[in-house]
Design an enzyme around this catalytic site. Structure first.
Site, PDB file in Angstrom:
ATOM      1  N   ASP A  28       0.835  -1.203   0.000  1.00  0.00           N
ATOM      2  CA  ASP A  28       0.000   0.000   0.000  1.00  0.00           C
ATOM      3  C   ASP A  28       0.872   1.257   0.000  1.00  0.00           C
ATOM      4  O   ASP A  28       0.353   2.377  -0.029  1.00  0.00           O
ATOM      5  CB  ASP A  28      -1.013  -0.008   1.153  1.00  0.00           C
ATOM      6  CG  ASP A  28      -0.379  -0.070   2.520  1.00  0.00           C
ATOM      7  OD1 ASP A  28       0.865  -0.143   2.614  1.00  0.00           O
ATOM      8  OD2 ASP A  28      -1.133  -0.041   3.529  1.00  0.00           O
ATOM      9  N   SER A  29       2.205   1.055  -0.029  1.00  0.00           N
ATOM     10  CA  SER A  29       3.116   2.169  -0.300  1.00  0.00           C
ATOM     11  C   SER A  29       2.778   2.809  -1.648  1.00  0.00           C
ATOM     12  O   SER A  29       3.242   3.910  -1.940  1.00  0.00           O
ATOM     13  CB  SER A  29       4.569   1.688  -0.299  1.00  0.00           C
ATOM     14  OG  SER A  29       4.717   0.550  -1.118  1.00  0.00           O
ATOM     15  N   ASP A  77      -1.027  -6.188   0.027  1.00  0.00           N
ATOM     16  CA  ASP A  77      -1.357  -5.531   1.289  1.00  0.00           C
ATOM     17  C   ASP A  77      -2.860  -5.398   1.473  1.00  0.00           C
ATOM     18  O   ASP A  77      -3.582  -5.069   0.521  1.00  0.00           O
ATOM     19  CB  ASP A  77      -0.768  -4.111   1.306  1.00  0.00           C
ATOM     20  CG  ASP A  77       0.501  -4.023   2.130  1.00  0.00           C
ATOM     21  OD1 ASP A  77       0.693  -4.858   3.035  1.00  0.00           O
ATOM     22  OD2 ASP A  77       1.300  -3.113   1.861  1.00  0.00           O
ATOM     23  N   GLU A 128       9.444  -3.866  10.304  1.00  0.00           N
ATOM     24  CA  GLU A 128       9.861  -2.583   9.716  1.00  0.00           C
ATOM     25  C   GLU A 128      10.389  -1.640  10.791  1.00  0.00           C
ATOM     26  O   GLU A 128       9.704  -1.396  11.804  1.00  0.00           O
ATOM     27  CB  GLU A 128       8.685  -1.936   8.970  1.00  0.00           C
ATOM     28  CG  GLU A 128       9.074  -0.566   8.397  1.00  0.00           C
ATOM     29  CD  GLU A 128       8.131  -0.015   7.346  1.00  0.00           C
ATOM     30  OE1 GLU A 128       7.139  -0.683   6.994  1.00  0.00           O
ATOM     31  OE2 GLU A 128       8.404   1.109   6.861  1.00  0.00           O
TER      32      GLU A 128
HETATM   33  O1  KIV Z   1       3.622  -1.038   1.632  1.00  0.00           O
HETATM   34  C1  KIV Z   1       4.767  -1.461   1.461  1.00  0.00           C
HETATM   35  O2  KIV Z   1       5.382  -1.344   0.403  1.00  0.00           O
HETATM   36  C2  KIV Z   1       5.402  -2.140   2.582  1.00  0.00           C
HETATM   37  C3  KIV Z   1       6.883  -2.361   2.486  1.00  0.00           C
HETATM   38  C4  KIV Z   1       7.616  -1.095   2.562  1.00  0.00           C
HETATM   39  C5  KIV Z   1       7.355  -3.333   3.489  1.00  0.00           C
HETATM   40  O3  KIV Z   1       4.764  -2.486   3.519  1.00  0.00           O
END
Ligand code: KIV
Length: 264
Positions: free
Chosen positions: A50-51, A89, A187
């Site tokens: 969700d990044s 995610d 993280e």
């Molecule tokens: O949302 C994401 O990309 C993540 C990674 C940075 C671990 O959770």
């Protein structure tokens, strides 16, 4: 290797890699072109994170990402992810109850092609992890810095720095494994704590900003290519030094597997 004929990398592969001491190299992807490039380069795990709320949508956090966004991007990635294990995610507020968690995780797997879902976890989520797991949905539990909680935390700083919160994180990790989690992602926690967690559980542990003792590493693809808007987090390394994108991804995979990245 096509997933139509073969499952490619599975949770069993990742468990064997942990047992044999082979590091697990993971990266994020949000579209089919990069999914193909990472898969061809030999990445073990692709995360549709969700990044994407920041990397793709230009937002300041992951909070605005919706289930529809996750379904769309996971579907794009799954169309070209032939060998890597594909994790998606679960976005903010998509797993607040057992029913919503089950409904949304099912959609990510059935409609979008995810092979595992990731959710940000505290003790409170052990019941949800147990329910998903019992229903045949593999779960990656994301602990430490949980970006969906940024407005509650007030910053993106390293977590579990004092003894009480470190012990709490260790206990939560063990509880999540017992509940049926298949993978842990740590993280931004102190390297020493990440090492202790890794040694206290038997499932594979992936780190980001959590030192080099975890069983694998994950970074945001745009960060390793040096095309992140603004200053990247301090734990990031730019692998794109006078080389092609393919070479940068292969160098990242090589350095994770050789234990060269992160260097402490
Ligand atoms: O949302 C994401 O990309 C993540 C990674 C940075 C671990 O959770």
């Amino acid at each position: 290797m096509s997933k139509q004929n073969s499952l490619g990398i599975t949770i069993n592969t990742l468990r064997n890699m942990r047992t044999q001491g082979e590091k697990i190299a993971c990266l994020t992807a949000y579209d089919s072109s990069f999914a193909q490039l990472l898969d061809d380069a030999g990445i073990d795990v692709i995360l549709v994170g969700d990044s994407l709320g920041m990397v793709i949508q230009g937002g300041s956090s992951t909070v605005s990402v919706t289930m529809e966004d996750m379904l769309y991007h996971t579907h794009c990635v799954s169309s070209r992810c032939q060998n890597a294990l594909l994790i998606a995610d679960m976005p903010f507020m998509s797993y607040t109850t057992l029913e919503t968690a089950l409904h949304n995780a099912t959609r990510l797997m059935q409609e979008a092609g995810a092979q595992m879902v990731k959710l940000e976890a505290t003790q409170r989520q052990t019941e949800i992890v147990a329910e998903l797991s019992a229903c045949g949905i593999p779960v990656c539990a994301h602990l430490g810095l949980r970006p969906q909680y940024v407005h509650k935390l007030g910053s993106y700083q390293t977590q579990a720095k004092d003894q009480v919160s470190a012990e709490e994180l260790l206990a939560t990790s063990i509880a999540l494994e017992q509940a049926g989690a298949d993978l842990l992602l740590l993280e931004c926690v102190p390297a020493e704590l990440a090492s202790k967690v890794t040694d206290s559980v038997s499932l594979p542990v992936i780190g980001i900003g959590a030192g080099n003792h975890c069983n694998g590493q994950i970074l945001v693809l745009q960060d390793i290519l040096g095309i992140t808007a603004g200053a990247p987090p301090s734990f990031v390394k730019n692998f794109m030094q006078q080389c092609s994108i393919q070479d940068a991804v292969k160098k990242y995979i090589y350095e994770v597997k050789a234990g060269l990245f992160p260097d402490r």
